[in-house]
Design a protein around this motif. Structure first.
Motif, PDB file in Angstrom:
ATOM      1  N   GLU A 267       0.815  -1.205   0.000  1.00  0.00           N
ATOM      2  CA  GLU A 267       0.000   0.000   0.000  1.00  0.00           C
ATOM      3  C   GLU A 267       0.854   1.264   0.000  1.00  0.00           C
ATOM      4  OE1 GLU A 267      -2.498  -0.452   3.357  1.00  0.00           O
ATOM      5  OE2 GLU A 267      -3.808  -1.944   2.426  1.00  0.00           O
ATOM      6  N   THR A 268       2.085   1.174   0.510  1.00  0.00           N
ATOM      7  CA  THR A 268       2.940   2.352   0.608  1.00  0.00           C
ATOM      8  C   THR A 268       3.909   2.464  -0.568  1.00  0.00           C
ATOM      9  OG1 THR A 268       4.605   1.168   1.903  1.00  0.00           O
ATOM     10  CG2 THR A 268       2.819   2.235   3.117  1.00  0.00           C
ATOM     11  N   LYS A 269       3.863   1.559  -1.515  1.00  0.00           N
ATOM     12  CA  LYS A 269       4.787   1.561  -2.643  1.00  0.00           C
ATOM     13  C   LYS A 269       4.061   1.977  -3.911  1.00  0.00           C
ATOM     14  CE  LYS A 269       7.309  -2.370  -0.654  1.00  0.00           C
ATOM     15  NZ  LYS A 269       8.537  -1.689  -0.284  1.00  0.00           N
ATOM     16  N   ASN A 270       4.830   2.442  -4.908  1.00  0.00           N
ATOM     17  CA  ASN A 270       4.186   2.725  -6.182  1.00  0.00           C
ATOM     18  C   ASN A 270       3.802   1.413  -6.848  1.00  0.00           C
ATOM     19  OD1 ASN A 270       6.250   1.765  -8.133  1.00  0.00           O
ATOM     20  ND2 ASN A 270       7.501   3.413  -7.271  1.00  0.00           N
ATOM     21  N   GLY A 271       2.888   1.496  -7.811  1.00  0.00           N
ATOM     22  CA  GLY A 271       2.322   0.287  -8.399  1.00  0.00           C
ATOM     23  C   GLY A 271       3.347  -0.648  -9.006  1.00  0.00           C
ATOM     24  N   ARG A 272       4.285  -0.105  -9.769  1.00  0.00           N
ATOM     25  CA  ARG A 272       5.262  -0.947 -10.455  1.00  0.00           C
ATOM     26  C   ARG A 272       6.143  -1.699  -9.457  1.00  0.00           C
ATOM     27  NH1 ARG A 272      10.183  -1.420 -13.049  1.00  0.00           N
ATOM     28  NH2 ARG A 272      10.033  -2.164 -15.210  1.00  0.00           N
ATOM     29  N   THR A 273       6.651  -0.983  -8.460  1.00  0.00           N
ATOM     30  CA  THR A 273       7.508  -1.612  -7.456  1.00  0.00           C
ATOM     31  C   THR A 273       6.747  -2.659  -6.661  1.00  0.00           C
ATOM     32  OG1 THR A 273       8.856   0.386  -7.252  1.00  0.00           O
ATOM     33  CG2 THR A 273       8.958  -1.188  -5.436  1.00  0.00           C
ATOM     34  N   ALA A 274       5.509  -2.345  -6.302  1.00  0.00           N
ATOM     35  CA  ALA A 274       4.695  -3.290  -5.536  1.00  0.00           C
ATOM     36  C   ALA A 274       4.464  -4.575  -6.325  1.00  0.00           C
ATOM     37  CB  ALA A 274       3.360  -2.648  -5.166  1.00  0.00           C
ATOM     38  N   ILE A 275       4.224  -4.443  -7.618  1.00  0.00           N
ATOM     39  CA  ILE A 275       4.005  -5.623  -8.460  1.00  0.00           C
ATOM     40  C   ILE A 275       5.274  -6.462  -8.541  1.00  0.00           C
ATOM     41  CG2 ILE A 275       3.593  -6.381 -10.833  1.00  0.00           C
ATOM     42  CD1 ILE A 275       1.659  -3.982 -11.096  1.00  0.00           C
ATOM     43  N   ILE A 276       6.418  -5.817  -8.721  1.00  0.00           N
ATOM     44  CA  ILE A 276       7.689  -6.546  -8.817  1.00  0.00           C
ATOM     45  C   ILE A 276       7.954  -7.333  -7.539  1.00  0.00           C
ATOM     46  CG2 ILE A 276      10.201  -6.248  -8.865  1.00  0.00           C
ATOM     47  CD1 ILE A 276       9.775  -3.999 -10.900  1.00  0.00           C
ATOM     48  N   GLU A 277       7.762  -6.706  -6.393  1.00  0.00           N
ATOM     49  CA  GLU A 277       8.040  -7.385  -5.126  1.00  0.00           C
ATOM     50  C   GLU A 277       7.041  -8.506  -4.863  1.00  0.00           C
ATOM     51  OE1 GLU A 277       8.382  -4.439  -2.086  1.00  0.00           O
ATOM     52  OE2 GLU A 277      10.272  -3.645  -2.882  1.00  0.00           O
ATOM     53  N   ALA A 278       5.782  -8.285  -5.224  1.00  0.00           N
ATOM     54  CA  ALA A 278       4.787  -9.347  -5.064  1.00  0.00           C
ATOM     55  C   ALA A 278       5.103 -10.515  -5.997  1.00  0.00           C
ATOM     56  CB  ALA A 278       3.388  -8.802  -5.350  1.00  0.00           C
ATOM     57  N   ALA A 279       5.486 -10.200  -7.236  1.00  0.00           N
ATOM     58  CA  ALA A 279       5.825 -11.250  -8.203  1.00  0.00           C
ATOM     59  C   ALA A 279       7.049 -12.033  -7.745  1.00  0.00           C
ATOM     60  CB  ALA A 279       6.071 -10.636  -9.578  1.00  0.00           C
ATOM     61  N   GLU A 280       8.043 -11.350  -7.208  1.00  0.00           N
ATOM     62  CA  GLU A 280       9.241 -12.031  -6.707  1.00  0.00           C
ATOM     63  C   GLU A 280       8.863 -13.090  -5.680  1.00  0.00           C
ATOM     64  OE1 GLU A 280      12.934  -9.761  -5.436  1.00  0.00           O
ATOM     65  OE2 GLU A 280      12.229 -10.515  -3.494  1.00  0.00           O
ATOM     66  N   SER A 281       8.022 -12.716  -4.732  1.00  0.00           N
ATOM     67  CA  SER A 281       7.610 -13.636  -3.679  1.00  0.00           C
ATOM     68  C   SER A 281       6.783 -14.799  -4.227  1.00  0.00           C
ATOM     69  CB  SER A 281       6.802 -12.876  -2.623  1.00  0.00           C
ATOM     70  OG  SER A 281       6.268 -13.760  -1.668  1.00  0.00           O
ATOM     71  N   LEU A 282       5.820 -14.486  -5.084  1.00  0.00           N
ATOM     72  CA  LEU A 282       4.918 -15.525  -5.592  1.00  0.00           C
ATOM     73  C   LEU A 282       5.598 -16.422  -6.621  1.00  0.00           C
ATOM     74  CD1 LEU A 282       1.684 -13.364  -5.796  1.00  0.00           C
ATOM     75  CD2 LEU A 282       2.138 -15.234  -4.204  1.00  0.00           C
ATOM     76  N   PHE A 283       6.467 -15.866  -7.447  1.00  0.00           N
ATOM     77  CA  PHE A 283       7.234 -16.696  -8.376  1.00  0.00           C
ATOM     78  C   PHE A 283       8.134 -17.657  -7.602  1.00  0.00           C
ATOM     79  CE2 PHE A 283       7.161 -13.341 -12.008  1.00  0.00           C
ATOM     80  CZ  PHE A 283       5.957 -13.847 -12.465  1.00  0.00           C
ATOM     81  N   ALA A 284       8.729 -17.168  -6.512  1.00  0.00           N
ATOM     82  CA  ALA A 284       9.600 -18.017  -5.700  1.00  0.00           C
ATOM     83  C   ALA A 284       8.829 -19.196  -5.124  1.00  0.00           C
ATOM     84  CB  ALA A 284      10.228 -17.200  -4.570  1.00  0.00           C
ATOM     85  N   GLU A 285       7.576 -18.959  -4.752  1.00  0.00           N
ATOM     86  CA  GLU A 285       6.783 -20.015  -4.116  1.00  0.00           C
ATOM     87  C   GLU A 285       6.096 -20.933  -5.120  1.00  0.00           C
ATOM     88  OE1 GLU A 285       3.425 -20.635  -0.611  1.00  0.00           O
ATOM     89  OE2 GLU A 285       4.093 -18.613  -1.154  1.00  0.00           O
ATOM     90  N   TYR A 286       5.546 -20.353  -6.188  1.00  0.00           N
ATOM     91  CA  TYR A 286       4.713 -21.137  -7.104  1.00  0.00           C
ATOM     92  C   TYR A 286       5.337 -21.374  -8.479  1.00  0.00           C
ATOM     93  CZ  TYR A 286       1.121 -20.039  -3.647  1.00  0.00           C
ATOM     94  OH  TYR A 286       0.410 -19.913  -2.481  1.00  0.00           O
ATOM     95  N   GLY A 287       6.454 -20.724  -8.771  1.00  0.00           N
ATOM     96  CA  GLY A 287       7.077 -20.879 -10.077  1.00  0.00           C
ATOM     97  C   GLY A 287       6.712 -19.748 -11.022  1.00  0.00           C
ATOM     98  N   LEU A 288       7.457 -19.647 -12.110  1.00  0.00           N
ATOM     99  CA  LEU A 288       7.269 -18.536 -13.040  1.00  0.00           C
ATOM    100  C   LEU A 288       5.917 -18.575 -13.736  1.00  0.00           C
ATOM    101  CD1 LEU A 288      10.784 -18.312 -14.742  1.00  0.00           C
ATOM    102  CD2 LEU A 288      10.017 -17.417 -12.543  1.00  0.00           C
ATOM    103  N   HIS A 289       5.343 -19.766 -13.858  1.00  0.00           N
ATOM    104  CA  HIS A 289       4.043 -19.895 -14.516  1.00  0.00           C
ATOM    105  C   HIS A 289       2.956 -20.352 -13.544  1.00  0.00           C
ATOM    106  CE1 HIS A 289       5.900 -19.275 -18.437  1.00  0.00           C
ATOM    107  NE2 HIS A 289       6.852 -20.091 -18.048  1.00  0.00           N
TER     108      HIS A 289
END
Length: 232
Positions: free
Chosen positions: A14-36
């Protein structure tokens, strides 16, 4: 990701800009569930993006999002590698090899230091490797210069080995670096008092694996495939 972890990631977003927030969320979720394995909807929700098309707006495609995740932290890792490389003296032998391996390992290991948004980057890299997308293909070439320069210098120290063996060992060493650090990251080793010892031990192992002479078994395998053994 647990419900609690998802909520914490969303609050931080909520405190980050949209692009940065998406990158950090993707990093976490890709790490857990894979790139696809992580859907755009999951990533958007974790990044607290109300607009379902936010990812397409900022990145265009999944491949471009993956590249952005890789670049987000590698843009800091690569300059550190280059700076360390400048300090490596051409002493030859195992001493120089270990110093070169350190330039691979430590800048990436520093990404394991505790961060507010959590540590997932090296696990993301390990996932990418397991899904057969070479890490060196996930970022612009100018962000991998430190890795390549160290590899070139290591090759010059491995002339006692055949070219096929050098290639195999360098590839295995790269995978060992990423996968071991990913395991450390999953255990939150960056906050452990043993962290430095763990990293230095990893460097010892990679160096030994690169510089070891060929075993008799490897020599026999080389002869079977018709390869030629370089003379020391």
């Amino acid at each position: 990701m647990s419900g609690k972890g998802h909520r914490e990631l969303t609050r931080q977003s909520e405190t980050k800009n949209g692009r940065t927030a998406i990158i950090e969320a993707a990093e976490s979720l890709f790490a857990e569930y894979g790139l696809h394995g992580a859907s755009f909807r999951q990533i958007s929700e974790a990044a607290n993006q109300k607009n379902a098309s936010a990812i397409q707006y900022h990145f265009g495609s999944r491949d471009q999002l993956v590249e952005a995740v890789f670049e987000n932290r590698m843009r800091y890792v690569n300059p550190k590698r280059l700076a360390l490389l400048e300090e490596v003296q051409p002493t030859g032998g195992t001493e120089e090899a270990r110093a070169l391996v350190s330039t691979w390992v430590w800048p990436l290991a520093e990404e394991l230091r505790p961060r507010e948004e959590g540590n997932h980057y090296v696990q993301f890299m390990a996932r990418a490797t397991r899904e057969k997308q070479l890490v060196i293909q996930l970022a612009p070439a100018d962000l991998m210069t430190g890795w390549f320069l160290a590899a070139d210098r290591l090759k010059q120290l491995m002339t006692h080995l055949p070219e096929q063996v050098i290639r195999t060992r360098l590839l295995a060493a790269s995978d060992q670096c990423v996968n071991c650090l990913a395991a450390f990251e999953a255990e939150q080793a960056g906050a452990s008092p043993d962290f430095e010892l763990q990293v230095e031990t990893l460097i010892d192992m990679i160096t030994a694996g690169l510089m070891a002479p060929m075993s008799e078994a490897s020599e026999r395998a080389m002869k079977k495939r018709g390869g030629r053994r370089k003379k020391s």
